[in-house]
Enzyme design. Structure first.
Site, PDB file in Angstrom:
ATOM      1  N   ARG A  37      33.417  26.795  28.687  1.00  0.00           N
ATOM      2  CA  ARG A  37      31.956  26.989  29.043  1.00  0.00           C
ATOM      3  C   ARG A  37      31.605  28.506  28.268  1.00  0.00           C
ATOM      4  NH1 ARG A  37      32.586  25.545  35.142  1.00  0.00           N
ATOM      5  NH2 ARG A  37      34.601  26.171  34.617  1.00  0.00           N
ATOM      6  N   LYS A 145      49.559  21.541  37.158  1.00  0.00           N
ATOM      7  CA  LYS A 145      49.508  21.570  38.917  1.00  0.00           C
ATOM      8  C   LYS A 145      48.184  22.268  39.350  1.00  0.00           C
ATOM      9  CE  LYS A 145      52.239  25.466  40.172  1.00  0.00           C
ATOM     10  NZ  LYS A 145      51.686  26.379  40.167  1.00  0.00           N
ATOM     11  N   HIS A 175      56.125  24.028  34.787  1.00  0.00           N
ATOM     12  CA  HIS A 175      56.746  24.789  33.760  1.00  0.00           C
ATOM     13  C   HIS A 175      58.527  25.181  34.057  1.00  0.00           C
ATOM     14  CE1 HIS A 175      55.555  28.327  36.119  1.00  0.00           C
ATOM     15  NE2 HIS A 175      56.435  29.056  35.269  1.00  0.00           N
ATOM     16  N   LYS A 179      62.371  25.810  31.444  1.00  0.00           N
ATOM     17  CA  LYS A 179      63.146  26.870  31.440  1.00  0.00           C
ATOM     18  C   LYS A 179      64.664  26.357  30.971  1.00  0.00           C
ATOM     19  CE  LYS A 179      60.633  29.441  34.660  1.00  0.00           C
ATOM     20  NZ  LYS A 179      60.073  30.807  34.168  1.00  0.00           N
ATOM     21  N   GLU A 213      58.665  36.922  43.899  1.00  0.00           N
ATOM     22  CA  GLU A 213      57.978  37.850  42.947  1.00  0.00           C
ATOM     23  C   GLU A 213      57.581  39.098  43.578  1.00  0.00           C
ATOM     24  OE1 GLU A 213      55.107  35.103  40.391  1.00  0.00           O
ATOM     25  OE2 GLU A 213      55.064  34.309  42.340  1.00  0.00           O
ATOM     26  N   ASP A 232      51.642  25.950  45.855  1.00  0.00           N
ATOM     27  CA  ASP A 232      51.693  26.594  44.825  1.00  0.00           C
ATOM     28  C   ASP A 232      53.226  26.326  44.084  1.00  0.00           C
ATOM     29  OD1 ASP A 232      50.900  28.186  42.315  1.00  0.00           O
ATOM     30  OD2 ASP A 232      51.563  30.024  43.334  1.00  0.00           O
ATOM     31  N   HIS A 237      57.909  23.572  41.952  1.00  0.00           N
ATOM     32  CA  HIS A 237      59.182  24.374  41.134  1.00  0.00           C
ATOM     33  C   HIS A 237      60.481  24.012  42.077  1.00  0.00           C
ATOM     34  CE1 HIS A 237      56.079  25.693  38.578  1.00  0.00           C
ATOM     35  NE2 HIS A 237      55.837  27.127  39.261  1.00  0.00           N
ATOM     36  N   LYS A 339      55.290  36.368  47.385  1.00  0.00           N
ATOM     37  CA  LYS A 339      54.507  37.265  46.479  1.00  0.00           C
ATOM     38  C   LYS A 339      55.049  38.766  47.110  1.00  0.00           C
ATOM     39  CE  LYS A 339      52.154  34.545  44.039  1.00  0.00           C
ATOM     40  NZ  LYS A 339      52.194  34.219  42.430  1.00  0.00           N
TER      41      LYS A 339
HETATM   42  C1  BG6 Z   1      53.324  29.577  38.874  1.00  0.00           C
HETATM   43  C2  BG6 Z   1      52.717  29.828  40.155  1.00  0.00           C
HETATM   44  O1  BG6 Z   1      53.382  28.148  38.708  1.00  0.00           O
HETATM   45  O2  BG6 Z   1      54.347  30.245  38.609  1.00  0.00           O
HETATM   46  C3  BG6 Z   1      52.499  31.400  39.996  1.00  0.00           C
HETATM   47  O3  BG6 Z   1      51.214  29.381  40.172  1.00  0.00           O
HETATM   48  C4  BG6 Z   1      53.805  32.158  39.680  1.00  0.00           C
HETATM   49  O4  BG6 Z   1      51.758  31.660  41.327  1.00  0.00           O
HETATM   50  C5  BG6 Z   1      54.197  31.470  38.459  1.00  0.00           C
HETATM   51  O5  BG6 Z   1      53.391  33.555  39.672  1.00  0.00           O
HETATM   52  C6  BG6 Z   1      55.891  32.131  38.347  1.00  0.00           C
HETATM   53  O6  BG6 Z   1      56.264  31.817  36.984  1.00  0.00           O
HETATM   54  P1  BG6 Z   1      57.475  32.273  36.212  1.00  0.00           P
HETATM   55  O7  BG6 Z   1      57.926  31.577  35.163  1.00  0.00           O
HETATM   56  O8  BG6 Z   1      56.929  33.823  36.183  1.00  0.00           O
HETATM   57  O9  BG6 Z   1      58.533  32.312  37.377  1.00  0.00           O
END
Ligand code: BG6
EC number: 1.1.1.49
Length: 487
Positions: A37, A145, A175, A179, A213, A232, A237, A339
């Site tokens: 957009r 997601k 994702h 890895k 994190e 999330d 994951h 977090k």
């Molecule tokens: C994402 C989450 O899927 O993974 C984020 O939405 C998170 O909140 C991120 O920060 C972390 O990814 P990675 O690959 O840095 O562990």
């Protein structure tokens, strides 16, 4: 690519596409159509992608590679995702690429957009004829997601996508599965002899899966405040890590066999603790307070820009799960994510039972903990084996030591980014690293009652930035006579 102007595209997807091109893994015909957009000219798009690539790519800048890639880039401006005329323009652009760059009708639609837009987008893509089946070309949809908000909405989302492509042509991105260290879980378990005989309730005391994190939510309040850490991270994951750690050996590494084993184990996951369901005892959640991290003042979650004043969203979540099957009965799996924790670390720790008898003087023996295999997913990728050893000297004194395998020290080649592998696999139509809808559905089956319970329970408990989360997370393990690893 719908959502090319978003954070994910800028930080991950566009650099990954360049890195693939740089490694010679993309066809020279590869072309990228950005949909967004913005009123962007072709030059605006080119500059935007170039900046993203220069900031985020893993491989060196090579002008010839960039020129080849940039020659196949187009931008289609959308007033909104309901802009019918823009889909017509998109069709013309894609047809033109078929004619001028030899893309031969092969199309992948990467939907990196908020799920609320899925009905509008899928309906119009279908109407425009962009995904009409053709015998000699493929049509795929790649979706990011969150796969829904709960089980019911995930099913609705799946039905929507199912209206435009066949189930085998839907690629759901988690994702973590891209890895290297996550893929290595299956290599460790099924390409070796020495671990699998111990990988069961007879020898394993419990398993801890951590994704911590140290960052806050940054500028992502718009996404995060409606989601929270369980949706999330745990839904996707962490439950995927659990599935890979706990599943049976697949008959082969093809998508159907691996997915089948993951589904079977996810189907056995229970929230009950020794047969009793009490989520006050088996879950914990928290929200970071204001404080200091790394010596700097940081805001509390509620003070972050864009977070609702009455938000009840959690930034830390932990659950205790059991797996009701012969291999794992009675072995708790503890999952936690948050977090603003002490540091960034993702790992799977398989903690073994204490030896049934120790023929050492008690003072020497109490110093040793349990044997542990730690699969270090990131950042210091590798595997650690914790075991007891004699301390050099005249006494039989014991201490825990580590045996280490590190990717950095063992392999010369740097691991590709997860998104390189996933984008390549989506283009090749290779599905093993993409969760099936049934896995998504089973993950929501596990999480829905937890989230309902929390929604009814009020605000999350505060925790100090730079800590390992709220007190209730520690109590969750203390109840079982255990402690979290201080990773
Ligand atoms: C994402 C989450 O899927 O993974 C984020 O939405 C998170 O909140 C991120 O920060 C972390 O990814 P990675 O690959 O840095 O562990």
């Amino acid at each position: 690519m719908f959502g090319i102007t978003g954070d994910l595209a800028r930080h991950k997807l566009l650099p990954a596409i360049y890195d693939l091109a740089n490694r010679g893994l993309l066809s020279p015909s590869f072309s990228l159509v950005g949909v967004g957009r913005r009123s962007w000219s072709a030059d605006d798009l080119r500059n935007y992608v170039e900046t993203a690539v220069r900031d985020g790519a893993r491989t060196p800048w090579r002008p010839a590679i960039w020129e080849q890639l940039a020659a196949g880039m187009r931008f289609v401006e959308f007033d909104s995702f309901e802009d019918d005329a823009a889909y017509e323009q998109l069709t013309r652009v894609v047809d033109d690429l078929d004619a001028t760059r030899g893309t031969r009708g092969n199309r992948a639609f990467y939907l990196s957009i908020p799920p609320g837009w899925f009905p509008a987008v899928t309906e119009r893509i279908a109407r425009s004829g962009l995904v009409e089946e053709s015998a000699d070309a493929w049509r795929r949809v790649v979706i990011e997601k969150p796969f829904g908000h709960d089980r019911a909405s995930a099913r609705e989302l799946d039905a929507l996508v199912g209206r435009i492509v066949r189930p085998d042509d839907v690629f759901r991105v988690d994702h973590y599965l891209g890895k290297e260290t996550v893929q290595n879980i299956l290599a460790l378990r099924f390409a070796n002899t020495m671990f699998e005989p111990l990988w069961n309730q007879r020898y394993v005391d419990h398993v801890q899966i951590t994704m911590a994190e140290d960052i806050g939510i940054g500028t992502r309040a718009g996404y995060y405040d409606t989601i929270g850490s369980a949706r999330d991270v745990i839904q996707n994951h962490l439950l995927q890590l659990l599935a890979l750690t706990a599943m049976e050996e697949p008959t082969s590494m093809d998508a159907a066999s691996v997915r089948l084993e993951k589904e079977k184990v996810l189907n056995c996951v229970r929230l009950e603790r020794d047969g009793v369901l009490d989520l006050n005892l088996t879950t914990a959640r928290g929200r970071y307070n204001a404080g200091f991290q790394g010596g700097l003042p940081v805001r509390g979650y509620l003070e972050e820009d864009g977070v609702a004043a009455d938000s009840r969203t959690e930034t830390f979540a932990a659950v205790r799960l059991e797996i009701a099957n012969r291999r794992w009965a009675g072995v708790p799996f503890y999952l936690r994510t948050g977090k603003r924790l002490t540091r960034r670390v993702t790992e799977v720790a398989v903690v073994f039972k204490q030896p049934p008898f120790l023929p050492f003087e008690s003072a020497a023996a109490t110093a040793v903990g349990a044997n542990t295999i730690v699969l270090r997913i990131q950042p210091d990728e590798g595997i650690t084996l914790r075991l007891a050893s004699k301390v050099p000297g005249t006494q039989m004194e014991l201490r825990d030591v580590s045996m280490e395998f590190g990717y950095g020290a063992t392999f010369n080649e740097e691991s590709p980014e997860a998104y390189e592998r996933l984008i390549l696999d989506a283009l090749l139509g290779d599905a093993p690293l993409f969760p099936h809808q049934r896995e998504v559905d089973l993950s929501w089956r596990i999480l829905d009652p937890v989230i309902e319970h929390w929604t009814a329970a009020g605000s999350p408990e505060g925790y100090r930035p730079g800590s390992w989360g709220p007190a209730s997370a520690h109590e969750l393990l203390a109840r079982d006579g255990r402690t979290w690893r201080r990773s």
